[in-house]
Design a protein around this motif. Structure first.
Motif, mmCIF file in Angstrom:
data_model
loop_
_atom_site.group_PDB
_atom_site.id
_atom_site.type_symbol
_atom_site.label_atom_id
_atom_site.label_comp_id
_atom_site.label_asym_id
_atom_site.label_seq_id
_atom_site.Cartn_x
_atom_site.Cartn_y
_atom_site.Cartn_z
ATOM 1 N N THR A 1 -13.433 -43.272 -23.117
ATOM 2 C CA THR A 1 -13.210 -42.234 -22.119
ATOM 3 C C THR A 1 -12.086 -41.299 -22.565
ATOM 4 O O THR A 1 -11.231 -41.699 -23.361
ATOM 5 C CB THR A 1 -12.860 -42.869 -20.753
ATOM 6 O OG1 THR A 1 -12.469 -41.839 -19.861
ATOM 7 C CG2 THR A 1 -11.738 -43.863 -20.869
ATOM 8 N N ALA A 2 -12.108 -40.089 -22.022
ATOM 9 C CA ALA A 2 -11.004 -39.176 -22.315
ATOM 10 C C ALA A 2 -10.059 -39.109 -21.120
ATOM 11 O O ALA A 2 -9.054 -38.417 -21.157
ATOM 12 C CB ALA A 2 -11.552 -37.799 -22.653
ATOM 13 N N ALA A 3 -10.386 -39.814 -20.039
ATOM 14 C CA ALA A 3 -9.534 -39.774 -18.835
ATOM 15 C C ALA A 3 -8.656 -41.015 -18.773
ATOM 16 O O ALA A 3 -9.099 -42.107 -19.106
ATOM 17 C CB ALA A 3 -10.410 -39.696 -17.592
ATOM 18 N N ASP A 4 -7.437 -40.853 -18.336
ATOM 19 C CA ASP A 4 -6.530 -41.986 -18.166
ATOM 20 C C ASP A 4 -6.432 -42.258 -16.675
ATOM 21 O O ASP A 4 -5.706 -41.588 -15.957
ATOM 22 C CB ASP A 4 -5.158 -41.626 -18.758
ATOM 23 C CG ASP A 4 -4.111 -42.686 -18.461
ATOM 24 O OD1 ASP A 4 -4.453 -43.701 -17.820
ATOM 25 O OD2 ASP A 4 -2.962 -42.489 -18.870
ATOM 26 N N GLU B 1 -0.869 -46.146 -21.324
ATOM 27 C CA GLU B 1 -0.890 -47.273 -22.259
ATOM 28 C C GLU B 1 -2.323 -47.577 -22.677
ATOM 29 O O GLU B 1 -2.921 -48.537 -22.241
ATOM 30 C CB GLU B 1 -0.244 -48.492 -21.626
ATOM 31 C CG GLU B 1 1.254 -48.368 -21.652
ATOM 32 C CD GLU B 1 1.938 -49.200 -20.601
ATOM 33 O OE1 GLU B 1 1.319 -49.502 -19.570
ATOM 34 O OE2 GLU B 1 3.097 -49.535 -20.817
ATOM 35 N N MET B 2 -2.863 -46.668 -23.500
ATOM 36 C CA MET B 2 -4.271 -46.800 -23.844
ATOM 37 C C MET B 2 -4.445 -46.962 -25.344
ATOM 38 O O MET B 2 -3.647 -46.479 -26.141
ATOM 39 C CB MET B 2 -5.025 -45.558 -23.378
ATOM 40 C CG MET B 2 -4.919 -45.335 -21.883
ATOM 41 S SD MET B 2 -5.687 -43.795 -21.379
ATOM 42 C CE MET B 2 -7.367 -44.302 -21.142
ATOM 43 N N LEU C 1 -9.953 -46.253 -25.142
ATOM 44 C CA LEU C 1 -10.688 -47.321 -24.459
ATOM 45 C C LEU C 1 -10.249 -47.299 -22.998
ATOM 46 O O LEU C 1 -9.068 -47.132 -22.703
ATOM 47 C CB LEU C 1 -10.349 -48.681 -25.074
ATOM 48 C CG LEU C 1 -10.856 -48.912 -26.492
ATOM 49 C CD1 LEU C 1 -10.455 -50.302 -26.975
ATOM 50 C CD2 LEU C 1 -12.383 -48.766 -26.550
ATOM 51 N N THR C 2 -11.175 -47.498 -22.104
ATOM 52 C CA THR C 2 -10.887 -47.323 -20.682
ATOM 53 C C THR C 2 -9.875 -48.348 -20.157
ATOM 54 O O THR C 2 -9.859 -49.499 -20.607
ATOM 55 C CB THR C 2 -12.178 -47.395 -19.846
ATOM 56 O OG1 THR C 2 -11.871 -47.059 -18.504
ATOM 57 C CG2 THR C 2 -12.801 -48.782 -19.879
ATOM 58 N N VAL C 3 -9.045 -47.928 -19.215
ATOM 59 C CA VAL C 3 -8.154 -48.883 -18.542
ATOM 60 C C VAL C 3 -8.745 -49.292 -17.198
ATOM 61 O O VAL C 3 -8.282 -50.239 -16.572
ATOM 62 C CB VAL C 3 -6.733 -48.319 -18.300
ATOM 63 C CG1 VAL C 3 -6.021 -48.069 -19.608
ATOM 64 C CG2 VAL C 3 -6.764 -47.054 -17.456
ATOM 65 N N ARG D 1 -5.673 -52.512 -22.115
ATOM 66 C CA ARG D 1 -4.332 -51.959 -21.919
ATOM 67 C C ARG D 1 -3.528 -52.225 -23.187
ATOM 68 O O ARG D 1 -3.445 -53.380 -23.633
ATOM 69 C CB ARG D 1 -3.616 -52.626 -20.733
ATOM 70 C CG ARG D 1 -4.392 -52.582 -19.417
ATOM 71 C CD ARG D 1 -4.000 -51.458 -18.491
ATOM 72 N NE ARG D 1 -5.085 -51.224 -17.542
ATOM 73 C CZ ARG D 1 -4.985 -51.357 -16.220
ATOM 74 N NH1 ARG D 1 -3.853 -51.702 -15.669
ATOM 75 N NH2 ARG D 1 -6.023 -51.107 -15.441
ATOM 76 N N ALA D 2 -2.943 -51.167 -23.726
ATOM 77 C CA ALA D 2 -2.176 -51.315 -24.965
ATOM 78 C C ALA D 2 -0.706 -51.624 -24.666
ATOM 79 O O ALA D 2 0.178 -51.127 -25.353
ATOM 80 C CB ALA D 2 -2.309 -50.049 -25.803
#
Ligand SMILES: NC(=O)C[C@H](N)C(=O)O
Length: 714
Positions: A407-410, A416-417, A454-456, A480-481
């Protein structure tokens, strides 16, 4: 509600066609009608249970089965129906459009007559079987079925007890007519469906069906065939669960010749090498079957020096009563039996021994740890909870939506992606520097032509579907990174995120509570043996804690009320971090509320807006948002959710306040521009749910392959 409507709704619940004209005008009411499921509970080996299940299949009635000790009974909402005759008649009469109760008024009376006769005469054990069989033979001489031209309740009531007696070896000779009729009954779909396509007689050799039997609609142990239909490469095997998890501990199988396959847990020699005791496990239950191999068994000599913990084998022998403690039966492999070694193990190299290992050590051998009791039990509970999740949402009318992982949305705005890019690999391959523009990476050259992650959370994507399909959920991995090394965080974890339209924060709390309770009670019913293992080895008092969770409504209070309580309790509790309004509660505060103050799960709601995400609905007070968290004893936060901000102007203000760009959320904002509705949802970390249900304390032990800083192996 009109009486007819109610009647028709009930009929619909039982799987029948709706006939009432009035109802067709009231479809919206029908959709709203809360229709209880029709459930049969009883012992799956009980002949009465089998009769009712076959009758329901024959009548086309949706009857859920729940294995339970004791006399079988049917539950419909608050109503209970007991006694075999009454239950058979009930399922026979549920629907108008079946013929199981006869085709005419007179035939129905005949069905009744034979029903009473069978229940009286074929009771187990029948008083005078010879006389009874004579009566039946005479009646069937010129007939295909007991009554009329088709399979009715009368056939169910007579054939199922007879098949049962036959399996126990109590029927020695049957007349020709009775034999023909009984074969016809055995071939009837409802009977095949419930009893399995082949019911091996007492001392039958394992048979591999040429075609796998269709999975039965009901999932009782008794209604699936004894020999696993998908086991042709080993020429048939019985799952150990079918033996040890049977309600009689396998005693009903004594005398039967059976094959089991699995991995050796422990092995011990006795009588100077003439006997070999093996504990075998195939993962179907947390129990091992004891196999006693005698030296005269075929293949005995091949075991020498190769059968240690971890070896895999097939054992063919006879089920006998076990003289030892701890199990009702064991498998005795003597001269007519055989052992086949699939893969031996050199004991000095195998990392798992029969004694327990530390959880840390098990993590370092994540490829072999599913063979440990702990991880085996976790895996079964994890699968059951996933199943429960889908069952709960599906039965409440939610649609399962697959939201994207890239995804491009947080969603959380937390930043933290994990980045998804092919730029580095390409630059490395070509030996060129990374493409730059104005001192920054030039993402227009990247795979997605913009930064991607990657999606959160699937929330924002699932909201779009919610605002069209009303009730939806997503269930998938999220990432979550965070550089977090705690026992409660993972870089890759699974999340369940339902989203409901036309629902406020209180609806959200209701569904969260119902869902959590459904999952826990599902595991209590379907995974009792696994939970007993956790009770014994992981958390004393686990079962009690789970029973408590189910027993009462969760406590509900606002964040502000919680802060007041925590401030009052502070001198006694001695919190590490002092409590004040506006703070994000730490797990010490959350657990104090759930464990010490309420001693049960607590739902906190209306949190300060500054500590929550931009999409949460702003309350009238302008200081708090309609957010809620479910906090559970021993675990802390398991669920976080909110009513979503549906007012575009307020949403825009919040996005800007949080330092985010409204244009990045253009599609999310569109939902507020076109047909905006109040809606709510939540996220439940699946691993937290497993920790709650099993008592396992480290999140790394409830996921097959944990991902955390420095750990991406396996
Ligand atoms: N769907 C949700 O409400 C979960 C929320 N987005 C979270 O990540 O915690």
């Amino acid at each position: 509600m009109c009486r007819w409507l109610k009647l028709e709704l009930d009929r619909k619940a039982l799987g029948g066609r709706l006939r009432c004209k009035r109802l067709q005008r009231c479809t919206s009411l029908a959709a709203m009608g809360k229709i209880p499921a029709l459930t049969l509970s009883g012992n799956s080996d009980d002949v009465r249970t089998k009769m009712v299940l076959v009758a329901a299949k024959a009548a086309g009635v949706d009857l859920k089965f729940e294995a339970k000790a004791g006399v079988p009974s049917i539950q419909y909402g608050m109503k209970t129906i007991k006694y075999t005759g009454a239950m058979l008649r009930f399922v026979g009469k549920c629907l108008e459009d079946t013929e199981v109760y006869g085709n005419t008024f007179f035939e129905s009376a005949e069905v009744d007559m034979w029903l009473d006769w069978s229940l009286m005469e074929l009771e187990d054990p029948p008083a005078d079987l010879e006389r009874v069989l004579k009566v039946l033979e005479k009646h069937l001489d010129q007939r295909t079925f007991v009554v009329g031209q088709r399979f009715t309740l009368a056939d169910v009531a007579a054939s199922i007890p007879l098949i049962h007696l036959e399996q126990q070896g109590k029927v020695t000779a049957l007349g020709t007519a009775t034999k023909r009729w009984l074969n016809t009954c055995k071939e009837a779909d409802p009977v095949k469906n419930i009893l399995g396509s082949h019911s091996p007689p007492k001392t039958a050799q394992p048979v591999v069906p040429s075609r796998p039997a269709a999975a039965s609609a009901t999932t009782s142990i008794a209604s699936t065939p004894l020999i696993d239909p998908y086991s042709s490469s080993v020429r048939g095997r019985t799952e150990i669960k079918k033996i040890l998890a049977a309600e009689d501990g396998g005693k009903g199988l004594i005398g039967q010749k059976i094959s089991v396959c699995g991995w050796v847990k422990t092995v011990r020699e006795a009588e100077k090498g003439k006997l070999c005791f093996v504990q075998l496990n195939d993962g179907s239950v947390p129990l091992d079957i004891q196999v006693v191999i005698h030296s005269e068994a075929k293949g005995f000599d091949t075991l020498k020096g190769k059968v240690g913990t971890g070896a895999s084998m097939k054992c063919i022998g006879q089920i006998v009563e076990s003289p030892g403690r701890g199990q009702a039966v064991e498998l005795s492999v003597k001269d007519s039996g055989e052992v086949i070694l699939f893969g031996g193990v050199d004991a000095k190299d195998y990392p798992l021994s029969k004694k327990g290992h530390s959880h840390e050590f098990l993590r370092s051998i994540a490829h072999l740890r599913p063979r440990s009791n702990l991880i085996g039990c976790v895996a079964r509970v994890r699968a059951a909870l996933a199943q429960a999740t889908h069952e709960f949402f599906r039965s409440n009318g939610f649609l399962y939506v697959h939201t994207p992982l890239i995804t491009a949305a947080d969603c959380e705005g937390a930043g933290e992606m994990f980045q998804v890019t092919t730029m580095m690999a390409e630059a490395e391959k070509d030996g060129k520097p990374l493409p730059m523009v104005n001192g920054k990476f030039d993402y227009s050259k990247d795979f997605f032509q913009k930064p991607a992650f990657l999606t959160v959370s699937g929330q924002l994507s699932v909201e779009n579907y919610c605002c069209s399909l009303s009730k939806v959920y997503t269930f998938g991995p999220t990432f979550r990174a965070e550089n977090s090394h705690t026992s409660r965080h993972l870089a890759e974890f699974w999340m369940i995120e339902p989203e409901l339209a036309f629902a406020d924060i209180f609806d959200d709390m209701n569904i969260a509570e119902d869902y959590l309770k459904y999952c826990v009670s599902y595991a209590m019913t379907h995974n009792r043996a696994d939970l007993d293992f956790f009770e014994d080895k992981i958390e004393k008092g686990l079962i009690k804690r789970l029973e408590n969770l189910l027993a009462e409504p969760f406590a509900r209070l606002t964040y502000t009320e919680a802060i007041d309580i925590l401030i009052k309790e502070s001198p006694k509790a001695g919190f590490g971090v002092p409590v004040e309004w506006g703070m994000d509660l730490g797990s010490e505060h959350e657990r104090y509320l759930a464990e010490k103050v309420y001693k049960k799960p607590v739902i906190l709601y209306n949190y300060p807006k500054d500590i929550k995400a931009f999409y949460m609905r702003l309350n009238e007070d302008n200081r708090t948002v309609a957010a809620m968290d479910v906090l559970a004893p021993a675990i802390g936060e398991v669920i976080g959710g909110s009513q979503r901000e549906e007012r575009l102007d307020v949403l825009d203000r919040r996005i800007t306040e949080m330092g985010l760009e409204p244009k990045d959320y253009w599609w999310y904002r569109d939902l507020r521009r076109f047909g905006s509705v109040p809606h709510s949802g939540f996220g439940l970390g699946f691993e937290r749910l497993i920790m709650l249900t099993t008592g396992v304390e480290n999140i790394r032990d409830v996921i097959p392959y944990p991902r955390y800083p420095g750990h991406a192996e396996f």
